[in-house]
Design a protein around this motif. Structure first.
Motif, PDB file in Angstrom:
ATOM      1  N   SER A  31      31.541  26.673  39.264  1.00  0.00           N
ATOM      2  CA  SER A  31      31.482  28.016  38.705  1.00  0.00           C
ATOM      3  C   SER A  31      31.991  28.974  39.769  1.00  0.00           C
ATOM      4  O   SER A  31      31.427  29.051  40.854  1.00  0.00           O
ATOM      5  CB  SER A  31      30.048  28.370  38.310  1.00  0.00           C
ATOM      6  N   CYS A  33      35.061  32.433  40.866  1.00  0.00           N
ATOM      7  CA  CYS A  33      36.123  33.381  40.579  1.00  0.00           C
ATOM      8  C   CYS A  33      37.147  33.282  41.705  1.00  0.00           C
ATOM      9  O   CYS A  33      36.781  33.383  42.880  1.00  0.00           O
ATOM     10  CB  CYS A  33      35.577  34.806  40.485  1.00  0.00           C
ATOM     11  N   ASP A  52      38.590  32.850  36.369  1.00  0.00           N
ATOM     12  CA  ASP A  52      37.312  32.172  36.587  1.00  0.00           C
ATOM     13  C   ASP A  52      37.368  30.728  36.091  1.00  0.00           C
ATOM     14  O   ASP A  52      38.395  30.252  35.600  1.00  0.00           O
ATOM     15  CB  ASP A  52      36.171  32.969  35.962  1.00  0.00           C
ATOM     16  N   ASN A 103      31.325  35.789  39.839  1.00  0.00           N
ATOM     17  CA  ASN A 103      31.897  36.352  38.627  1.00  0.00           C
ATOM     18  C   ASN A 103      33.173  37.114  38.934  1.00  0.00           C
ATOM     19  O   ASN A 103      33.329  37.679  40.014  1.00  0.00           O
ATOM     20  CB  ASN A 103      30.903  37.302  37.956  1.00  0.00           C
ATOM     21  N   TYR A 105      35.692  40.354  37.840  1.00  0.00           N
ATOM     22  CA  TYR A 105      35.472  41.693  37.333  1.00  0.00           C
ATOM     23  C   TYR A 105      36.801  42.314  36.932  1.00  0.00           C
ATOM     24  O   TYR A 105      37.864  41.897  37.367  1.00  0.00           O
ATOM     25  CB  TYR A 105      34.803  42.563  38.405  1.00  0.00           C
TER      26      TYR A 105
END
Length: 126
Positions: A31, A33, A52, A103, A105
């Protein structure tokens, strides 16, 4: 140890294309980015594009429609295809990666970035 090594930067004429590569070693998060940033002399660093682990991409408004971010999982390499290059795209381009669970953005941000490459220089001039 995580290492990011960029390549592919060079001089190109306006309207031309380049593909930047970022080889990721030791980066095994499921997981994440991954992003490209750039910094021109005398200017602040800015986010260019992010991707991602689901394959979702985000782009800065200035490059949307001209640049494409992608990843080859077999080669563990991140790419930035840059088309219709403009003089204002001239900058050192950096590959960046989040820690586990990071994550992406909009616009692309350095929030959560834990790893940086050393950069590759793109020069767009006639």
């Amino acid at each position: 140890q995580v290492q990011l090594v960029e390549s592919g930067g060079e001089s190109v004429q306006p309207g031309g294309s380049l593909r930047l590569s970022c080889r990721l070693s030791g980066y095994t998060f499921s997981s994440y980015c991954l992003s490209w940033f750039r910094q021109a002399p005398g200017k602040e660093r800015e986010g260019v594009a992010s991707l991602d682990d689901t394959g979702t991409t985000t782009y800065a408004d200035l490059v949307r429609g001209r640049f494409t971010i992608s990843k080859d999982n077999a080669k563990n390499t991140l790419y930035l295809q840059m088309d219709n290059l403009k003089r204002e795209d001239s900058a050192t381009h950096y590959c960046a990666a989040s820690g586990s669970g990071g994550n992406c953005y909009y616009p692309p941000s350095d929030y959560g970035v834990d790893y940086w490459g050393k950069g590759t220089l793109v020069t767009v001039s006639a």
